[in-house]
Design a protein around this motif. Structure first.
Motif, PDB file in Angstrom:
ATOM      1  N   ARG A  97       0.838  -1.212   0.000  1.00  0.00           N
ATOM      2  CA  ARG A  97       0.000   0.000   0.000  1.00  0.00           C
ATOM      3  C   ARG A  97       0.871   1.259   0.000  1.00  0.00           C
ATOM      4  NH1 ARG A  97      -5.455  -0.484   0.949  1.00  0.00           N
ATOM      5  NH2 ARG A  97      -5.602   1.597   1.804  1.00  0.00           N
ATOM      6  N   THR A  98       1.949   1.240   0.766  1.00  0.00           N
ATOM      7  CA  THR A  98       2.852   2.392   0.817  1.00  0.00           C
ATOM      8  C   THR A  98       3.536   2.587  -0.528  1.00  0.00           C
ATOM      9  OG1 THR A  98       3.204   2.064   3.185  1.00  0.00           O
ATOM     10  CG2 THR A  98       4.847   3.380   2.011  1.00  0.00           C
ATOM     11  N   ARG A  99       3.980   1.498  -1.135  1.00  0.00           N
ATOM     12  CA  ARG A  99       4.622   1.607  -2.455  1.00  0.00           C
ATOM     13  C   ARG A  99       3.645   2.137  -3.492  1.00  0.00           C
ATOM     14  NH1 ARG A  99       6.326  -4.114  -2.324  1.00  0.00           N
ATOM     15  NH2 ARG A  99       6.086  -4.100  -4.576  1.00  0.00           N
ATOM     16  N   ALA A 103       1.723   6.505  -6.814  1.00  0.00           N
ATOM     17  CA  ALA A 103       0.584   7.316  -7.265  1.00  0.00           C
ATOM     18  C   ALA A 103       0.906   8.807  -7.155  1.00  0.00           C
ATOM     19  CB  ALA A 103      -0.658   6.978  -6.448  1.00  0.00           C
ATOM     20  N   VAL A 104       1.504   9.219  -6.053  1.00  0.00           N
ATOM     21  CA  VAL A 104       1.867  10.629  -5.896  1.00  0.00           C
ATOM     22  C   VAL A 104       2.797  11.051  -7.026  1.00  0.00           C
ATOM     23  CG1 VAL A 104       3.183  12.259  -4.468  1.00  0.00           C
ATOM     24  CG2 VAL A 104       1.463  10.785  -3.410  1.00  0.00           C
ATOM     25  N   ASP A 105       3.821  10.253  -7.286  1.00  0.00           N
ATOM     26  CA  ASP A 105       4.773  10.594  -8.351  1.00  0.00           C
ATOM     27  C   ASP A 105       4.087  10.644  -9.719  1.00  0.00           C
ATOM     28  OD1 ASP A 105       6.799  10.756  -6.468  1.00  0.00           O
ATOM     29  OD2 ASP A 105       7.599   8.753  -6.913  1.00  0.00           O
ATOM     30  N   ALA A 106       3.239   9.660  -9.988  1.00  0.00           N
ATOM     31  CA  ALA A 106       2.560   9.610 -11.285  1.00  0.00           C
ATOM     32  C   ALA A 106       1.557  10.752 -11.440  1.00  0.00           C
ATOM     33  CB  ALA A 106       1.869   8.259 -11.465  1.00  0.00           C
ATOM     34  N   PHE A 107       0.756  11.009 -10.405  1.00  0.00           N
ATOM     35  CA  PHE A 107      -0.216  12.102 -10.480  1.00  0.00           C
ATOM     36  C   PHE A 107       0.503  13.447 -10.620  1.00  0.00           C
ATOM     37  CE2 PHE A 107      -3.345   9.469  -7.678  1.00  0.00           C
ATOM     38  CZ  PHE A 107      -3.772   8.752  -8.785  1.00  0.00           C
ATOM     39  N   ALA A 108       1.631  13.590  -9.943  1.00  0.00           N
ATOM     40  CA  ALA A 108       2.385  14.845 -10.033  1.00  0.00           C
ATOM     41  C   ALA A 108       2.957  15.038 -11.433  1.00  0.00           C
ATOM     42  CB  ALA A 108       3.507  14.864  -8.997  1.00  0.00           C
ATOM     43  N   ALA A 109       3.400  13.956 -12.049  1.00  0.00           N
ATOM     44  CA  ALA A 109       4.014  14.051 -13.373  1.00  0.00           C
ATOM     45  C   ALA A 109       2.994  14.164 -14.501  1.00  0.00           C
ATOM     46  CB  ALA A 109       4.901  12.829 -13.619  1.00  0.00           C
ATOM     47  N   GLU A 132     -10.277   6.143  -5.645  1.00  0.00           N
ATOM     48  CA  GLU A 132     -10.237   5.842  -4.213  1.00  0.00           C
ATOM     49  C   GLU A 132      -8.825   6.026  -3.663  1.00  0.00           C
ATOM     50  OE1 GLU A 132     -12.204   2.359  -1.861  1.00  0.00           O
ATOM     51  OE2 GLU A 132     -10.116   1.791  -2.288  1.00  0.00           O
ATOM     52  N   LEU A 133      -7.819   5.670  -4.441  1.00  0.00           N
ATOM     53  CA  LEU A 133      -6.432   5.867  -4.023  1.00  0.00           C
ATOM     54  C   LEU A 133      -6.140   7.361  -3.865  1.00  0.00           C
ATOM     55  CD1 LEU A 133      -3.540   5.023  -3.408  1.00  0.00           C
ATOM     56  CD2 LEU A 133      -3.189   4.668  -5.863  1.00  0.00           C
ATOM     57  N   LEU A 134      -6.570   8.170  -4.817  1.00  0.00           N
ATOM     58  CA  LEU A 134      -6.383   9.617  -4.695  1.00  0.00           C
ATOM     59  C   LEU A 134      -7.101  10.140  -3.458  1.00  0.00           C
ATOM     60  CD1 LEU A 134      -5.430  12.390  -5.725  1.00  0.00           C
ATOM     61  CD2 LEU A 134      -7.529  12.469  -7.118  1.00  0.00           C
ATOM     62  N   PHE A 135      -8.319   9.674  -3.220  1.00  0.00           N
ATOM     63  CA  PHE A 135      -9.057  10.105  -2.034  1.00  0.00           C
ATOM     64  C   PHE A 135      -8.301   9.755  -0.761  1.00  0.00           C
ATOM     65  CE2 PHE A 135     -11.897   8.700   1.411  1.00  0.00           C
ATOM     66  CZ  PHE A 135     -12.328   9.952   1.839  1.00  0.00           C
ATOM     67  N   GLU A 136      -7.790   8.534  -0.671  1.00  0.00           N
ATOM     68  CA  GLU A 136      -7.054   8.131   0.529  1.00  0.00           C
ATOM     69  C   GLU A 136      -5.822   8.997   0.746  1.00  0.00           C
ATOM     70  OE1 GLU A 136      -6.365   3.897   0.565  1.00  0.00           O
ATOM     71  OE2 GLU A 136      -8.514   3.468   0.404  1.00  0.00           O
ATOM     72  N   LEU A 137      -5.117   9.323  -0.330  1.00  0.00           N
ATOM     73  CA  LEU A 137      -3.957  10.221  -0.225  1.00  0.00           C
ATOM     74  C   LEU A 137      -4.395  11.607   0.262  1.00  0.00           C
ATOM     75  CD1 LEU A 137      -2.174   9.340  -3.590  1.00  0.00           C
ATOM     76  CD2 LEU A 137      -1.345   8.778  -1.289  1.00  0.00           C
ATOM     77  N   ALA A 138      -5.446  12.136  -0.348  1.00  0.00           N
ATOM     78  CA  ALA A 138      -5.926  13.472   0.007  1.00  0.00           C
ATOM     79  C   ALA A 138      -6.464  13.508   1.430  1.00  0.00           C
ATOM     80  CB  ALA A 138      -6.996  13.927  -0.987  1.00  0.00           C
ATOM     81  N   GLY A 161       3.600  15.860  -2.940  1.00  0.00           N
ATOM     82  CA  GLY A 161       2.353  15.309  -2.421  1.00  0.00           C
ATOM     83  C   GLY A 161       1.311  16.382  -2.179  1.00  0.00           C
ATOM     84  N   ALA A 162       1.746  17.526  -1.647  1.00  0.00           N
ATOM     85  CA  ALA A 162       0.809  18.620  -1.381  1.00  0.00           C
ATOM     86  C   ALA A 162       0.197  19.140  -2.681  1.00  0.00           C
ATOM     87  CB  ALA A 162       1.508  19.743  -0.618  1.00  0.00           C
ATOM     88  N   ARG A 163       1.003  19.192  -3.731  1.00  0.00           N
ATOM     89  CA  ARG A 163       0.485  19.650  -5.025  1.00  0.00           C
ATOM     90  C   ARG A 163      -0.596  18.680  -5.518  1.00  0.00           C
ATOM     91  NH1 ARG A 163       5.044  20.125  -7.129  1.00  0.00           N
ATOM     92  NH2 ARG A 163       5.160  18.331  -8.492  1.00  0.00           N
ATOM     93  N   VAL A 164      -0.348  17.392  -5.386  1.00  0.00           N
ATOM     94  CA  VAL A 164      -1.324  16.398  -5.843  1.00  0.00           C
ATOM     95  C   VAL A 164      -2.609  16.504  -5.043  1.00  0.00           C
ATOM     96  CG1 VAL A 164      -1.819  13.911  -5.908  1.00  0.00           C
ATOM     97  CG2 VAL A 164       0.367  14.782  -6.781  1.00  0.00           C
ATOM     98  N   ILE A 165      -2.518  16.526  -3.717  1.00  0.00           N
ATOM     99  CA  ILE A 165      -3.753  16.474  -2.922  1.00  0.00           C
ATOM    100  C   ILE A 165      -4.511  17.801  -2.911  1.00  0.00           C
ATOM    101  CG2 ILE A 165      -2.855  14.602  -1.505  1.00  0.00           C
ATOM    102  CD1 ILE A 165      -2.703  16.612   0.834  1.00  0.00           C
ATOM    103  N   ASN A 166      -3.877  18.882  -3.328  1.00  0.00           N
ATOM    104  CA  ASN A 166      -4.584  20.159  -3.397  1.00  0.00           C
ATOM    105  C   ASN A 166      -5.082  20.502  -4.797  1.00  0.00           C
ATOM    106  OD1 ASN A 166      -4.585  21.618  -0.724  1.00  0.00           O
ATOM    107  ND2 ASN A 166      -2.450  20.981  -0.845  1.00  0.00           N
ATOM    108  N   TYR A 167      -4.385  20.049  -5.819  1.00  0.00           N
ATOM    109  CA  TYR A 167      -4.729  20.465  -7.172  1.00  0.00           C
ATOM    110  C   TYR A 167      -5.389  19.381  -8.018  1.00  0.00           C
ATOM    111  CZ  TYR A 167      -2.277  24.732  -6.080  1.00  0.00           C
ATOM    112  OH  TYR A 167      -1.900  25.911  -5.497  1.00  0.00           O
ATOM    113  N   GLU A 168      -5.609  18.192  -7.458  1.00  0.00           N
ATOM    114  CA  GLU A 168      -6.296  17.131  -8.193  1.00  0.00           C
ATOM    115  C   GLU A 168      -7.667  16.813  -7.572  1.00  0.00           C
ATOM    116  OE1 GLU A 168      -5.444  15.807 -11.049  1.00  0.00           O
ATOM    117  OE2 GLU A 168      -3.426  16.621 -11.215  1.00  0.00           O
ATOM    118  N   LEU A 169      -8.160  17.692  -6.716  1.00  0.00           N
ATOM    119  CA  LEU A 169      -9.431  17.429  -6.023  1.00  0.00           C
ATOM    120  C   LEU A 169     -10.619  17.310  -6.968  1.00  0.00           C
ATOM    121  CD1 LEU A 169      -9.146  19.704  -2.858  1.00  0.00           C
ATOM    122  CD2 LEU A 169      -8.754  17.240  -3.045  1.00  0.00           C
TER     123      LEU A 169
END
Length: 194
Positions: free
Chosen positions: A11-13, A18-24, A55-61, A103-111
């Motif tokens: 789950r951590t991996r 996901a953070v790296d992929a969503f950011a890129a 759901e993965l994005l939601f859990e990160l956010a 990570g902050a960029r992903v969870i704030n700008y992919e909502l």
């Protein structure tokens, strides 16, 4: 990593990948295969741990926003003085958004990619974060420490500036997280009329 250091759990991996992929690539530009492959797992591995990419994005956010809520509450709890509370909150908030900028960029700008139900849950946590600063600002105005015609709008503006650090901050840039945090503390206190 030494031979005795265990690999992070699946789950951590997946979360890190996901953070790296969503950011890129952004949420919509990222496939579940991108995430699983980056995590060193089979293409179907994401579905073993998460019902969907959303759901993965939601859990990160959700985890990220709850962590920030705890951070701002802890910042305020260190003092009873609104001036110190506001300064500490801003400095800690901004430093965190610089240190954890990807990570902050992903969870704030992919909502916008979240379902309505999940987005509502995140917005509720964001509202709690807003309230922490707004209550400090309102107490400061009542005590004559701050001078702002609209504590609510000023609080939102200060938090928005802090969130935006995640958009532009880069590790190889000109300023350290501590330098950015100290400068934003100064800016925020000036916005509050001190």
């Amino acid at each position: 990593m030494s031979a005795s250091t265990p690999l992070p759990d699946a789950r951590t991996r997946l979360a890190r990948a996901a953070v790296d992929a969503f950011a890129a690539r952004g949420f919509h530009g990222t496939t579940t295969r991108d995430i699983s492959t980056t995590a060193g797992m089979s293409p179907a591995a994401l579905y073993v741990h998460h019902r969907s990419k959303e759901e993965l994005l939601f859990e990160l956010a959700h985890a990220g926003h709850l962590r920030v809520l705890e951070l701002v509450r802890s910042s305020v709890a260190r003092s009873g003085d609104p001036l110190t509370q506001a300064g500490d909150l801003v400095e800690d908030f901004v430093r965190d958004h610089a240190v954890s900028h990807t990570g902050a960029r992903v969870i704030n700008y992919e909502l916008a990619a979240l379902s309505e139900e999940h987005r509502s849950e995140i917005l509720a946590v964001r509202h709690e974060i807003d309230l922490v600063l707004r209550e400090v600002v309102e107490r400061g105005v009542e005590a004559g420490v701050f001078s702002t015609p609209d504590p609510h709008m000023t609080s939102l503006a200060i938090l928005s500036l802090g969130i935006d650090v995640a958009r532009w901050y880069r590790d190889e840039g000109r300023w350290t997280p501590d330098e950015v945090a100290a400068h934003y503390r100064l800016l925020a206190l000036r916005m509050l009329g001190t």
